[in-house]
Design an enzyme around this catalytic site. Structure first.
Site, short mmCIF file in Angstrom:
data_model
loop_
_atom_site.label_atom_id
_atom_site.label_comp_id
_atom_site.label_asym_id
_atom_site.label_seq_id
_atom_site.Cartn_x
_atom_site.Cartn_y
_atom_site.Cartn_z
N TRP A 1 0.84 -1.19 0.00
CA TRP A 1 0.00 0.00 0.00
C TRP A 1 0.88 1.25 0.00
CZ3 TRP A 1 -4.78 1.56 -0.86
CH2 TRP A 1 -5.14 2.84 -0.44
N ASP B 1 -0.97 2.77 -20.09
CA ASP B 1 -2.27 3.25 -19.64
C ASP B 1 -2.05 4.40 -18.67
OD1 ASP B 1 -5.04 3.40 -19.37
OD2 ASP B 1 -5.11 1.93 -17.76
#
Length: 272
Positions: A86, A183
């Site tokens: 994270w 992307d």
């Protein structure tokens, strides 16, 4: 007789990291995989991604890391489960944009002998053909634009086909085959204390302008980005709508008719 108990993704996380799960929160996105933020009782925080292509994503992240970019750190890969560390992110500032510009310049300097990637990929139902092509216009036409034509509204289809026929005159035949994020929009960059961290790649080798065009499609990078990345190639502005057209067409397929107007606008900007 002993019955075999199915191992769930939660079981796998707890076994790999040696701590029970304290909480799970679903995260937005999920075109490729089910995504969640996972907190373990020992305080470890992870992003879990579950789907058939998580192994491909992990290999793309590793390629970018080896090329010198900061990317989401892979903590575990097993079958259909990918666990990433994270990252606490902030709003971007000039230093963050400069970090991204420098990182993108670094991965674009990593080149290949052919366009494409060793594996095909997908955005949800949109299959991505990464097979090699002889020239860059062939790749952009055959592997990116033309496969989306059958899914476009009728009036837009012949315009895309007309553009594809003109690509040998509109795009360079053999630009450097740079490693691309593939992307790159603002939602796939985390601006952290350690600098810009790129996530959710769809890597392949191609013209570096593709990433720059995508980054400008849904927002405008601050000047610090361009200062760190370096000057644009000559006539890059004329190619930008051609490169932005493919993500617009993909968005049309994934999210509906509201993106038809964007496709129409970009075709107009491309001169067809």
């Amino acid at each position: 007789m002993r019955w075999r108990t199915e191992i769930t993704w939660r079981d796998e996380v707890e076994q790999v990291f040696g701590s029970p799960i304290a909480g799970v929160r679903t995260l937005p996105g999920g075109d490729l995989a089910a995504i969640a933020r996972v907190e373990l009782e020992d305080g470890t925080q992870l992003v879990s991604k579950r789907g058939p292509l998580v192994g491909t994503e992990a290999r793309m992240l590793e390629a970018m890391r080896l090329a010198g970019a900061q990317v989401a750190r892979v903590e575990h890969l097993g079958g259909r489960l990918l666990c990433l560390a994270w990252e606490d992110a902030d709003e971007p500032d000039a230093d963050g944009w400069a970090s991204l510009g420098a990182a993108l310049k670094t991965i674009h300097a990593s080149t290949n002998s052919t366009y494409g990637w060793i594996e095909d990929y997908a955005f949800g139902e949109v299959q991505i053909d990464n097979g090699p092509r002889e020239t860059w216009p062939d790749f952009w036409s055959e592997a990116r634009l033309l496969p989306q034509v059958p899914h476009m509204p009728g009036p837009l289809r012949p315009r895309v086909e007309t553009l594809c026929k003109a690509l040998p005159d509109r795009l360079p035949a053999h630009p450097a085959a740079s490693l691309l994020h593939g992307d790159l929009w603002g939602g796939n960059v985390l601006f952290t204390a350690r600098g810009a961290v790129m996530i959710d790649p769809a890597c392949y080798y191609g013209h570096a302008e593709v990433d720059l065009a995508m980054l400008a499609l849904f927002g405008t990078p601050e000047p610090a980005f361009a200062d760190a990345y370096g000057p644009a190639e000559p006539d890059a502005e004329t190619r930008r709508p051609i490169y932005q057209l493919w993500p617009a067409m993909v968005h049309h397929r994934l999210y509906g008719e509201r993106y038809a107007e964007m496709v129409d606008r970009l075709l107009g900007e491309a001169g067809v």
